[in-house]
Design a protein around this motif. Structure first.
Motif, PDB file in Angstrom:
ATOM      1  N   GLN A  86       0.873  -1.216  -0.161  1.00 58.11           N
ATOM      2  CA  GLN A  86       0.214   0.206   0.222  1.00 58.11           C
ATOM      3  C   GLN A  86       0.695   1.247  -0.412  1.00 58.11           C
ATOM      4  OE1 GLN A  86      -3.847   0.178   2.752  1.00 58.11           O
ATOM      5  NE2 GLN A  86      -2.881  -2.150   3.123  1.00 58.11           N
ATOM      6  N   LEU A  87       1.704   1.343   1.152  1.00 61.86           N
ATOM      7  CA  LEU A  87       2.596   2.495   1.066  1.00 61.86           C
ATOM      8  C   LEU A  87       3.589   2.609  -0.858  1.00 61.86           C
ATOM      9  CD1 LEU A  87       4.166   1.150   4.510  1.00 61.86           C
ATOM     10  CD2 LEU A  87       2.394   3.457   4.165  1.00 61.86           C
ATOM     11  N   ALA A  88       3.974   1.392  -1.109  1.00 58.92           N
ATOM     12  CA  ALA A  88       4.166   1.758  -2.173  1.00 58.92           C
ATOM     13  C   ALA A  88       3.807   1.855  -4.004  1.00 58.92           C
ATOM     14  CB  ALA A  88       5.092   0.242  -3.011  1.00 58.92           C
ATOM     15  N   ALA A  89       2.285   2.317  -3.325  1.00 58.55           N
ATOM     16  CA  ALA A  89       1.571   2.447  -4.521  1.00 58.55           C
ATOM     17  C   ALA A  89       0.994   3.521  -3.904  1.00 58.55           C
ATOM     18  CB  ALA A  89       0.274   1.394  -4.274  1.00 58.55           C
ATOM     19  N   GLY A  90       0.932   4.034  -2.719  1.00 51.88           N
ATOM     20  CA  GLY A  90       1.242   6.244  -2.760  1.00 51.88           C
ATOM     21  C   GLY A  90      -0.483   5.862  -2.024  1.00 51.88           C
ATOM     22  N   THR A  91      -1.368   4.950  -1.381  1.00 53.19           N
ATOM     23  CA  THR A  91      -2.397   4.679  -1.171  1.00 53.19           C
ATOM     24  C   THR A  91      -2.739   3.865   0.130  1.00 53.19           C
ATOM     25  OG1 THR A  91      -3.408   5.705  -2.925  1.00 53.19           O
ATOM     26  CG2 THR A  91      -5.051   5.138  -1.742  1.00 53.19           C
ATOM     27  N   LEU A  92      -3.073   4.198   1.300  1.00 56.50           N
ATOM     28  CA  LEU A  92      -3.765   3.415   2.240  1.00 56.50           C
ATOM     29  C   LEU A  92      -5.313   3.046   2.164  1.00 56.50           C
ATOM     30  CD1 LEU A  92      -1.582   5.337   5.176  1.00 56.50           C
ATOM     31  CD2 LEU A  92      -0.943   2.600   4.051  1.00 56.50           C
ATOM     32  N   ARG A  93      -5.479   2.004   1.826  1.00 59.83           N
ATOM     33  CA  ARG A  93      -7.016   1.392   2.111  1.00 59.83           C
ATOM     34  C   ARG A  93      -7.478   1.786   3.246  1.00 59.83           C
ATOM     35  NH1 ARG A  93      -3.811  -3.633  -0.376  1.00 59.83           N
ATOM     36  NH2 ARG A  93      -4.822  -4.506   1.560  1.00 59.83           N
ATOM     37  N   HIS A  94      -7.202   1.421   4.219  1.00 62.44           N
ATOM     38  CA  HIS A  94      -8.436   2.139   5.237  1.00 62.44           C
ATOM     39  C   HIS A  94      -7.767   2.404   6.290  1.00 62.44           C
ATOM     40  CE1 HIS A  94     -11.946  -0.064   3.165  1.00 62.44           C
ATOM     41  NE2 HIS A  94     -10.959  -1.029   3.068  1.00 62.44           N
ATOM     42  N   VAL A  95      -8.309   3.861   6.906  1.00 62.79           N
ATOM     43  CA  VAL A  95      -7.522   4.171   8.161  1.00 62.79           C
ATOM     44  C   VAL A  95      -8.443   4.485   9.242  1.00 62.79           C
ATOM     45  CG1 VAL A  95      -5.798   5.396   8.754  1.00 62.79           C
ATOM     46  CG2 VAL A  95      -4.998   4.934   6.784  1.00 62.79           C
ATOM     47  N   ASP A  96      -8.635   4.135  10.445  1.00 64.88           N
ATOM     48  CA  ASP A  96      -9.399   4.815  10.917  1.00 64.88           C
ATOM     49  C   ASP A  96      -8.729   5.256  12.061  1.00 64.88           C
ATOM     50  OD1 ASP A  96     -10.908   2.830  10.146  1.00 64.88           O
ATOM     51  OD2 ASP A  96     -10.577   0.840  11.915  1.00 64.88           O
ATOM     52  N   ILE A  97      -9.108   6.730  12.242  1.00 67.97           N
ATOM     53  CA  ILE A  97      -8.144   7.431  13.564  1.00 67.97           C
ATOM     54  C   ILE A  97      -9.517   7.675  15.036  1.00 67.97           C
ATOM     55  CG2 ILE A  97      -6.998   9.891  13.682  1.00 67.97           C
ATOM     56  CD1 ILE A  97      -6.311   9.714  10.896  1.00 67.97           C
ATOM     57  N   THR A  98      -8.629   7.684  15.867  1.00 66.38           N
ATOM     58  CA  THR A  98     -10.052   8.484  17.404  1.00 66.38           C
ATOM     59  C   THR A  98      -9.111   9.433  17.636  1.00 66.38           C
ATOM     60  OG1 THR A  98     -11.075   5.908  17.439  1.00 66.38           O
ATOM     61  CG2 THR A  98     -11.085   7.539  18.860  1.00 66.38           C
ATOM     62  N   ALA A  99      -9.305  10.852  17.898  1.00 65.68           N
ATOM     63  CA  ALA A  99      -8.319  11.934  18.582  1.00 65.68           C
ATOM     64  C   ALA A  99     -10.443  12.070  19.000  1.00 65.68           C
ATOM     65  CB  ALA A  99      -8.898  12.916  17.184  1.00 65.68           C
ATOM     66  N   HIS A 100      -9.341  13.128  21.397  1.00 61.98           N
ATOM     67  CA  HIS A 100      -9.762  12.990  21.542  1.00 61.98           C
ATOM     68  C   HIS A 100      -9.582  14.484  21.769  1.00 61.98           C
ATOM     69  CE1 HIS A 100     -10.980   9.556  23.375  1.00 61.98           C
ATOM     70  NE2 HIS A 100      -9.795   8.713  22.563  1.00 61.98           N
ATOM     71  N   ASP A 101     -11.022  15.745  22.551  1.00 63.26           N
ATOM     72  CA  ASP A 101     -10.557  17.283  22.815  1.00 63.26           C
ATOM     73  C   ASP A 101      -9.888  17.511  21.573  1.00 63.26           C
ATOM     74  OD1 ASP A 101     -11.487  16.232  25.378  1.00 63.26           O
ATOM     75  OD2 ASP A 101      -9.699  15.297  25.702  1.00 63.26           O
ATOM     76  N   ILE A 102     -10.864  17.903  20.699  1.00 57.63           N
ATOM     77  CA  ILE A 102     -10.482  18.558  19.439  1.00 57.63           C
ATOM     78  C   ILE A 102     -10.634  19.987  19.719  1.00 57.63           C
ATOM     79  CG2 ILE A 102     -10.583  19.415  17.122  1.00 57.63           C
ATOM     80  CD1 ILE A 102     -11.253  16.703  16.602  1.00 57.63           C
ATOM     81  N   SER A 117     -14.538   9.953  15.336  1.00 64.08           N
ATOM     82  CA  SER A 117     -13.648   9.024  15.109  1.00 64.08           C
ATOM     83  C   SER A 117     -13.618   8.850  13.521  1.00 64.08           C
ATOM     84  CB  SER A 117     -14.607   7.770  15.854  1.00 64.08           C
ATOM     85  OG  SER A 117     -14.244   7.867  17.518  1.00 64.08           O
ATOM     86  N   LEU A 118     -13.049   8.503  13.110  1.00 63.27           N
ATOM     87  CA  LEU A 118     -12.917   8.399  11.628  1.00 63.27           C
ATOM     88  C   LEU A 118     -12.518   6.998  10.867  1.00 63.27           C
ATOM     89  CD1 LEU A 118     -10.718  11.575  11.485  1.00 63.27           C
ATOM     90  CD2 LEU A 118     -13.083  11.419  10.371  1.00 63.27           C
ATOM     91  N   ARG A 119     -13.269   7.242  10.290  1.00 60.43           N
ATOM     92  CA  ARG A 119     -13.191   5.635   9.329  1.00 60.43           C
ATOM     93  C   ARG A 119     -12.401   6.063   7.748  1.00 60.43           C
ATOM     94  NH1 ARG A 119     -14.220   0.826  11.492  1.00 60.43           N
ATOM     95  NH2 ARG A 119     -14.104  -0.011   9.566  1.00 60.43           N
ATOM     96  N   LEU A 120     -11.698   6.110   7.345  1.00 61.95           N
ATOM     97  CA  LEU A 120     -11.208   6.716   5.966  1.00 61.95           C
ATOM     98  C   LEU A 120     -10.794   5.433   4.996  1.00 61.95           C
ATOM     99  CD1 LEU A 120      -8.221   9.311   7.545  1.00 61.95           C
ATOM    100  CD2 LEU A 120     -11.354   9.583   7.343  1.00 61.95           C
ATOM    101  N   ALA A 121     -11.292   5.528   3.983  1.00 64.09           N
ATOM    102  CA  ALA A 121     -10.873   4.947   2.349  1.00 64.09           C
ATOM    103  C   ALA A 121      -9.726   5.633   1.610  1.00 64.09           C
ATOM    104  CB  ALA A 121     -12.091   4.270   2.140  1.00 64.09           C
ATOM    105  N   GLY A 122      -8.795   5.249   1.137  1.00 59.74           N
ATOM    106  CA  GLY A 122      -8.561   5.330   0.587  1.00 59.74           C
ATOM    107  C   GLY A 122      -7.692   6.644   0.534  1.00 59.74           C
ATOM    108  N   LEU A 123      -6.569   6.670   1.648  1.00 58.65           N
ATOM    109  CA  LEU A 123      -6.022   7.753   2.019  1.00 58.65           C
ATOM    110  C   LEU A 123      -4.565   8.173   0.963  1.00 58.65           C
ATOM    111  CD1 LEU A 123      -5.633   9.859   4.514  1.00 58.65           C
ATOM    112  CD2 LEU A 123      -4.846   8.506   5.776  1.00 58.65           C
ATOM    113  N   ARG A 124      -4.317   9.201   1.139  1.00 61.72           N
ATOM    114  CA  ARG A 124      -2.925   9.637  -0.208  1.00 61.72           C
ATOM    115  C   ARG A 124      -2.742  11.103   0.770  1.00 61.72           C
ATOM    116  NH1 ARG A 124      -3.951  12.803  -4.534  1.00 61.72           N
ATOM    117  NH2 ARG A 124      -6.067  12.738  -4.965  1.00 61.72           N
ATOM    118  N   LYS A 125      -1.276  11.280   0.552  1.00 65.83           N
ATOM    119  CA  LYS A 125      -0.500  12.646   0.509  1.00 65.83           C
ATOM    120  C   LYS A 125      -0.529  13.039  -1.169  1.00 65.83           C
ATOM    121  CE  LYS A 125       3.230  11.322   1.940  1.00 65.83           C
ATOM    122  NZ  LYS A 125       4.862  11.705   2.232  1.00 65.83           N
ATOM    123  N   SER A 126      -0.955  14.396  -0.800  1.00 66.52           N
ATOM    124  CA  SER A 126      -0.928  15.179  -1.897  1.00 66.52           C
ATOM    125  C   SER A 126       0.488  15.498  -1.936  1.00 66.52           C
ATOM    126  CB  SER A 126      -1.413  16.713  -1.389  1.00 66.52           C
ATOM    127  OG  SER A 126      -0.683  17.708  -0.948  1.00 66.52           O
TER     128      SER A 126
END
Length: 262
Positions: A86-102, A117-126
């Motif tokens: 996935q890193l070699a392709a430049g895109t992560l298929r599924h990423v879960d993020i949980t952040a507190h006290d924004i 709480s975030l469930r991300l699909a197809g995450l990549r950098k600009s």
């Protein structure tokens, strides 16, 4: 009938001789070595992939913390194996993020987010490493009742229904009024409070007019990633639970986060 001792000897020797005709026992050591080598070939790539996963999770959490100014490091989980491809392709298929006290600020509005709480699909950098882009995302934001109370200027708590909140209004020492209002979604990621009614005590007309003005002012959700749209809001035991989703969701880093990977 008497037999000569040599006859017994010949018989015994013949018995052992027949045992020697069985196939010889094979040496299993080459098989064990081959299996061990195969296991090592499988384990090493898995271990390397897990190290890469831990690294990208750590960097993503640090970038998200810097961009959203959270006091603690968010929890990040990259799903799917192997991660190296996935890193070699430049895109992560599924990423879960949980952040507190924004936190809230002058730029994000008056209402903090207790948990996102975030469930991300197809995450990549600009290309310039200043943004992270998700093909699609689902999110749940929790707005605590103390924070909602501060935003409205009223003591807010859970109502009798999932779409209802209750407000306590102090008119004078020993005299208070309880009112209820329904929560709903407005365009532009806003939470509306409508159809308020008195459920306890007597509310003078001047008080009714003042509360109408308070509830007519919706709460704007600002401190969430671009591209997420508010779909529903529910009154829970601990606060308002806002469900969001969207496509082409953008996470932007601020100046302090641009030196790292977003």
């Amino acid at each position: 009938m008497y037999q000569h001792p040599h006859d017994y000897a010949d018989f015994t020797y013949g018995a052992y001789e027949s045992d020697d005709t069985r196939p010889p026992r094979r040496n299993r050591r080459p098989v064990v070595v081959a299996v061990g080598a195969l296991v090592a070939l499988l384990v090493v790539p898995v271990a390397v992939d897990r190290l890469a996963t831990a690294r990208v999770e750590s960097r993503t959490a640090r970038a998200f913390q810097e961009g959203m100014h959270t006091p603690s490091v968010p929890e990040v989980h990259v799903r799917g194996f192997p991660v190296l491809t996935q890193l070699a392709a430049g895109t992560l298929r599924h990423v879960d993020i949980t952040a507190h006290d924004i936190p809230a600020s002058e730029t994000t509005g008056p209402l903090p987010v207790s948990q996102l709480s975030l469930r991300l699909a197809g995450l990549r950098k600009s290309d310039d490493d200043k943004e992270a882009l998700a093909r699609s995302a689902e999110a749940t934001a929790l707005l605590s009742y103390p924070d909602v109370s501060d935003a409205l200027g009223l003591e807010i708590s859970r109502g009798a229904r999932p779409d209802q909140v209750r407000a306590q209004v102090l008119l004078a020492p020993g005299a208070d009024v309880t009112v209820a209002a329904t929560v709903s979604v407005l365009s532009g990621n806003r939470i509306a409070f409508k159809n308020f009614q008195v459920t306890g005590g007597l509310l003078p007309e001047v008080g009714r007019t003042a509360l109408t003005r308070v509830f007519e002012r919706p709460i704007q959700l600002r401190n969430i990633p671009d591209g997420l749209r508010l779909r529903s809001v529910t009154a829970t035991e601990s606060g308002l639970s806002a469900r969001l989703s969207g496509e082409s969701v953008t996470f932007r880093s601020d100046d302090s986060a641009r030196s790292g990977s977003a």
